[in-house]
Every structure is written in structure tokens, then in C-alpha cells.
Design an enzyme around this catalytic site. Structure first.
Site, PDB file in Angstrom:
ATOM      1  N   ASP A  16      -0.541   5.220 -42.875  1.00 46.32           N
ATOM      2  CA  ASP A  16      -0.899   5.443 -41.408  1.00 46.32           C
ATOM      3  C   ASP A  16      -0.135   4.917 -40.387  1.00 46.32           C
ATOM      4  O   ASP A  16       0.844   4.130 -40.615  1.00 46.32           O
ATOM      5  CB  ASP A  16      -2.480   4.675 -41.356  1.00 46.32           C
ATOM      6  CG  ASP A  16      -3.045   4.862 -40.214  1.00 46.32           C
ATOM      7  OD1 ASP A  16      -3.145   5.771 -39.521  1.00 46.32           O
ATOM      8  OD2 ASP A  16      -3.302   3.760 -39.403  1.00 46.32           O
ATOM      9  N   ASP A  18      -0.620   4.185 -36.508  1.00 44.21           N
ATOM     10  CA  ASP A  18      -1.303   2.924 -35.727  1.00 44.21           C
ATOM     11  C   ASP A  18      -1.908   1.686 -36.229  1.00 44.21           C
ATOM     12  O   ASP A  18      -3.099   1.858 -37.071  1.00 44.21           O
ATOM     13  CB  ASP A  18      -2.608   3.539 -34.621  1.00 44.21           C
ATOM     14  CG  ASP A  18      -2.158   4.564 -33.793  1.00 44.21           C
ATOM     15  OD1 ASP A  18      -1.152   4.417 -33.133  1.00 44.21           O
ATOM     16  OD2 ASP A  18      -2.667   5.761 -33.861  1.00 44.21           O
ATOM     17  N   ASN A 145      -0.957  12.560 -30.659  1.00 41.14           N
ATOM     18  CA  ASN A 145       0.181  11.897 -30.187  1.00 41.14           C
ATOM     19  C   ASN A 145       1.174  11.329 -31.190  1.00 41.14           C
ATOM     20  O   ASN A 145       1.993  10.897 -31.001  1.00 41.14           O
ATOM     21  CB  ASN A 145       0.011  10.796 -29.235  1.00 41.14           C
ATOM     22  CG  ASN A 145      -1.105  11.298 -28.316  1.00 41.14           C
ATOM     23  OD1 ASN A 145      -0.796  12.479 -27.519  1.00 41.14           O
ATOM     24  ND2 ASN A 145      -2.230  10.583 -27.556  1.00 41.14           N
TER      25      ASN A 145
END
Length: 246
Positions: A16, A18, A145
Site C-alpha cells: 500500500d 499512503d 493520485n
């Protein structure tokens, strides 16, 4: 639990972004709170009810790790609030599911442009370590993003594949806690889930890794939430990925 990532049991590692690779989860959480609190205050005033703030528990249970619009929809549903779905083209001031999601995304983009992106050194070190020992690597994120953040952090070249919010939308994949995004990353790398490691800091992401029957699901506790990650399906929990480098 002793973990040997390079002893021949695994072929690939899925990260992952973030909260695992980049210190951007706190930016997302703050932006979600700012957006939802403003909306909830307007709504409370309009209908004459007390304002009830967006809390950390709301973020962890309903929003963290999920695709943007899913997070809006799930949190509002937890409060018994139903808004029109809208479309991804909705302006950020429109009170639809998509409009609120776009407002949050606008806030995140503004902060990242202003302060940049920091990586967790232990995470980058582990990515380099597993790559040096022949393991395949991919990023799996709900963020639309993702590519821009990886480029800003100067770590995009460390990953062979990326499954992000844009890919989820294009391929009609379900977001975390469903396992679709991780399974797609394994497919892109040409590896079996049972021989693949998942690294996640979000409860929804850990649940996704567990649901996908991956060989090892590592919970990354950045918020002293070891028990919650373990209860959600993490096989092992660490505070820093450098703990797994011999």
C-alpha cells in the site's frame, strides 16, 4: 512471529502507499476531517440538529484505504445520510457523493503541492532489500493520485506494477476491503497470491489481503492499532518495515 521474506517462500511483495511507503496518510485523514466537518456543520445548521464531528474512528472504519467515493458513501451511510451520487465531473462545492469526494481530493492535492511527500526510510530500505533478492514489487493504492505521489517521492522506479484508483475505475474492480486490487496486482506480476506478501496500514487493506488468501499479510501500525490490525487478519504486525530486514 519470525518472518523470512527471501527464504524461497515468496515471489512478490505488494505495498500500500499512503501510510506504508509515504507519510501521506495523515494528510488524507486531515483532509477528510476538514471536508466532512464543514459539510456536517452546514447540514446540522440547515436541519436544526447538533453538529457531530468526523472522528478518527470514522476514518479508520469507513474511509481509510477505500476508493474516494466509496469512503464518502460509506461514512455518510454510517450517519444515516443519503446524498445524490453525482458524477466524477461534479465541482467540489456540489453536495453529492462525487462532489464531496472531489473536494477532499482538491484539499489533498493542495497540501501535497505545498509541503511535498516524505517517504518512510525503513519502507524504502525494505523495498530495495526484497528487489535485490529477486522478489517482484507492486504498489496497490485506492488513491487516484498514486502515480504523481510516487514520482514526487522519487520511488516510482522501485515498482514493476501499480494498481491505483484510476486502474480500479477503468477495470471496474472493487476497492478494499475487497481483495480485487491486490489480486489484480498479483496477476500483473504473474505471481500466485499464496506466494505473495501484502503490506498494509489500513484495516480495510488488511481485510482485503486476508480475503485474497495471500501468503502473508503484514499490518503496519502507524497509529498504535496493533490489535485492530491483527483482529482484521494481519499475520504479523510491525511498526516499521525495517524490522523485517535481517
Amino acid at each position: 512471529m519470525k518472518v523470512d521474506l527471501i527464504g524461497g517462500r515468496f515471489d512478490a511483495v505488494l505495498f500500500d502507499m499512503d501510510g506504508v511507503l509515504t507519510d501521506t496518510a495523515r494528510i488524507h485523514q486531515a483532509s477528510w476531517k476538514k471536508m466532512f466537518d464543514a459539510f456536517l456543520k452546514r447540514r446540522a445548521k440547515a436541519i436544526g440538529e447538533p453538529f457531530r464531528a468526523f472522528e478518527t474512528e470514522d476514518y479508520e472504519l469507513d474511509v481509510d484505504g477505500r476508493p474516494r467515493y466509496d469512503g464518502v458513501r460509506d461514512f455518510l451511510g454510517s450517519r444515516g445520510i443519503k446524498l445524490p451520487e453525482g458524477t466524477p465531473e461534479d465541482p467540489p462545492d456540489r453536495e453529492t457523493v462525487c462532489g464531496l469526494g472531489n473536494r477532499k481530493n482538491e484539499m489533498v492535492t493542495e497540501v501535497i503541492k505545498a509541503v511535498g511527500v516524505e517517504t518512510f526510510p525503513g519502507s524504502v530500505a525494505l523495498v530495495r532489500y526484497v528487489r535485490d533478492h529477486g522478489l517482484r514489487t507492486a504498489v496497490v493504492s485506492a488513491s487516484a493520485n498514486c502515480a504523481a505521489v510516487l514520482e514526487e517521492a522519487k520511488i516510482a522506479d522501485l515498482f514493476e506494477a501499480r494498481v491505483d484508483g484510476i486502474v480500479l475505475d477503468e477495470r471496474h474492480l472493487r476497492g478494499k476491503p475487497e481483495p480485487d486490487s491486490f489480486l489484480e496486482a498479483a496477476r500483473l506480476l504473474g505471481v500466485e497470491p499464496a506466494r505473495t506478501v501484502v503490506f498494509e496500514d489500513a484495516i480495510s487493506g488488511v481485510r482485503a489481503g486476508h480475503a485474497g488468501a495471500f501468503g502473508l499479510v503484514v499490518g503496519v501500525s502507524r497509529k498504535n492499532d496493533e490489535d485492530a490490525l491483527a483482529q482484521s487478519g494481519a499475520d504479523v504486525v510491525v511498526h516499521d518495515l525495517a524490522e523485517l530486514i535481517p
